[in-house]
Write a protein that holds these residues in place. Structure first.
Motif, PDB file in Angstrom:
ATOM      1  N   PRO A 169      -2.694  28.072   0.844  1.00 52.69           N
ATOM      2  CA  PRO A 169      -1.847  27.596   1.944  1.00 52.69           C
ATOM      3  C   PRO A 169      -2.617  27.414   3.245  1.00 52.69           C
ATOM      4  O   PRO A 169      -2.349  26.474   4.007  1.00 52.69           O
ATOM      5  N   VAL A 170      -3.573  28.299   3.499  1.00 56.87           N
ATOM      6  CA  VAL A 170      -4.373  28.200   4.718  1.00 56.87           C
ATOM      7  C   VAL A 170      -5.245  26.962   4.678  1.00 56.87           C
ATOM      8  O   VAL A 170      -5.360  26.215   5.665  1.00 56.87           O
ATOM      9  N   ALA A 207      -3.129  23.816   5.176  1.00 53.35           N
ATOM     10  CA  ALA A 207      -2.588  23.715   6.530  1.00 53.35           C
ATOM     11  C   ALA A 207      -3.560  23.058   7.498  1.00 53.35           C
ATOM     12  O   ALA A 207      -3.142  22.457   8.496  1.00 53.35           O
ATOM     13  N   LEU A 218       4.705  24.972  -0.806  1.00 52.37           N
ATOM     14  CA  LEU A 218       3.633  24.013  -0.527  1.00 52.37           C
ATOM     15  C   LEU A 218       4.124  22.572  -0.610  1.00 52.37           C
ATOM     16  O   LEU A 218       3.339  21.624  -0.490  1.00 52.37           O
ATOM     17  N   TYR A 253       2.865  19.434   1.341  1.00 50.56           N
ATOM     18  CA  TYR A 253       1.502  18.951   1.120  1.00 50.56           C
ATOM     19  C   TYR A 253       1.363  18.091  -0.138  1.00 50.56           C
ATOM     20  O   TYR A 253       0.289  17.568  -0.423  1.00 50.56           O
ATOM     21  N   LYS A 309      10.099  27.610  13.894  1.00 55.70           N
ATOM     22  CA  LYS A 309       9.563  26.363  13.339  1.00 55.70           C
ATOM     23  C   LYS A 309      10.637  25.298  13.217  1.00 55.70           C
ATOM     24  O   LYS A 309      10.344  24.138  13.058  1.00 55.70           O
TER      25      LYS A 309
END
Length: 427
Positions: free
Chosen positions: A77-78, A81, A96, A99, A427
């Motif tokens: 995930p990092v 991102a 995810l 993406y 968010k």
């Protein structure tokens, strides 16, 4: 097979980024496929399939990277991102979705692919995030969490196997009696995983969501946590199993079961194939029905997917590779040889179950497909669920090793959930 630890995983991706920068000067399109699985034979076959695809597509190079589950769960995930990471990966984290690459425009036969995989593709489509007709990859496996039992130990202890209506308390207590009678080291254990923890929580009546927000632990979850804690104190659920690792780190307990050290091990159907190969005829084993509780007898659902990411420079190559891996021929081979419940609609799969133990266990898993609570399926698709699973592992570990009291654990979990809800609202 290429095996990498967490640090090596990051190094591998860094190395791959150099390859990406050089492909513009060459005709070969290099795509990276990140894969992880507990079944070593399955990992090796996926690498071989990558080579087969290369042979059929000489303009494409598939860089196959295998890593441990924990490294993928934390680092992928990092990477994504910040616009980095692999082109294709096997994942368990549905969050995810932003993406994903929609491969429908790049596939040779997108309608045929969609027909083969059917409604399972909806698992990858998030409302408002992915197009409702998008093809983002495919569901590689459908999983259910159930207890495995060492039948030989039960027989040696003259203890009957727990009945399909047995509660978790009855299963653990029976396992403790077996361990005492046979000298087995570990009466009951489960993987160090918030997902593995959660099936019995739903059976107790826990619900992780209230009024559209995460709410944990509720009263039912507190009863479950209290029981687990008490079982660590009397040795039924040895504290070393979770206390040996730190933070939110995942830890698989399968090898302890293979070595005959565990009476009852809560895992899932992905372990059937490795067990039939590793245990062989060392002892008899099977799976039993999901532990029951006040709310029911629930098997925790889960799954894995192989998806493409829109950060790729070569969407056509990624789509072609996904179309190859997700084809009926390859999916049938994987389903049958590695005893996997695929998302693809494979007619009459002939699972290669070499032992009665494996056949009996798989029959129990197949029979559990209708014992899944809808709340558990909904939880899997909620943004933030992975963070909830992680806090469960961390706080349960602190409780088990004595860093937190029960009351402090409940307060810490609640505070953690408040932070997750706050971050999601921001968010």
């Amino acid at each position: 097979m290429k095996g990498y630890l967490s640090g090596a995983f990051a190094l591998a991706l860094a190395t791959v980024s150099l390859a990406w920068s050089s492909t513009a000067m060459a005709e070969t399109k290099t795509i990276t496929f990140l894969f992880t699985d507990d079944d070593q034979a399955y990992v090796e076959r996926m690498e071989a399939l990558s080579k087969e695809f290369e042979t059929a597509h000489p303009d494409v190079k598939v860089n196959f990277v295998s890593s441990g589950y924990d490294a993928v769960a934390k680092q992928l995930p990092v990477q994504l991102a910040v616009g980095e990471g692999p082109d294709i990966a096997k994942i368990t984290d549905w969050q995810l979705a932003p993406y994903y690459l929609d491969m429908r425009p790049y596939m040779k036969d997108p309608d045929g692919f969609a027909k083969l995989h059917g409604d399972s593709l909806n698992t990858l489509r998030f409302p408002g995030v992915n197009d409702p007709n998008s093809i983002n990859g495919y569901i590689a496996s459908q999983t259910f969490n159930l207890p495995f039992v060492n039948k030989t130990l039960f027989e040696q202890a003259n203890e009957p196997l727990p009945k399909p209506t047995a509660t978790l308390k009855e299963i653990v207590e029976a396992s403790a009696r077996v361990a005492k009678a046979t000298g087995a080291q570990i009466p009951f254990t489960m993987d160090r995983s918030g997902h593995r923890f959660s099936g019995a929580a739903f059976s107790y009546g826990a619900n992780y969501v209230k009024d559209g927000k995460f709410f944990f632990p509720d009263d039912a979850a507190k009863r479950y946590i209290t029981d687990l804690y008490n079982w660590t104190k009397d040795g039924s659920f040895p504290k070393e199993m979770w206390g040996a690792a730190g933070g939110t780190q995942y830890k698989n307990m399968g090898d302890e079961f293979v070595n005959g050290n565990v009476v009852t091990y809560l895992a899932g159907n992905w372990m059937v194939n490795p067990f039939q190969k590793k245990i062989a005829d060392s002892f008899d084993w099977t799976a039993i029905s999901a532990p029951c509780g006040d709310a029911g007898c629930y098997a925790m659902p889960g799954g894995t997917a192989i998806v493409g990411f829109k950060r790729t420079k070569y969407p056509e190559a990624v789509a072609a590779f996904i179309e190859f891996l997700g084809s009926e021929k390859v999916q049938r081979e994987i389903a049958e040889n590695y005893v996997i419940l695929t998302g693809a609609d494979i007619k009459d799969p002939q699972y290669k179950l070499e032992s009665k133990n494996a056949k009996d266990a798989m029959a129990v898993f197949l029979g559990s497909r209708n014992s899944v609570p809808q709340a558990a399926r909904d939880l899997e698709r909620l943004k933030g669920s992975s963070a909830v699973y992680q806090l469960i592992v961390q706080r349960m570990s602190q409780l088990i090793v004595g860093e937190l009291s029960l009351d402090d654990t409940f307060k810490a979990m609640s505070a953690d959930v408040d932070k997750i809800n706050g971050a999601l609202a921001a968010k």
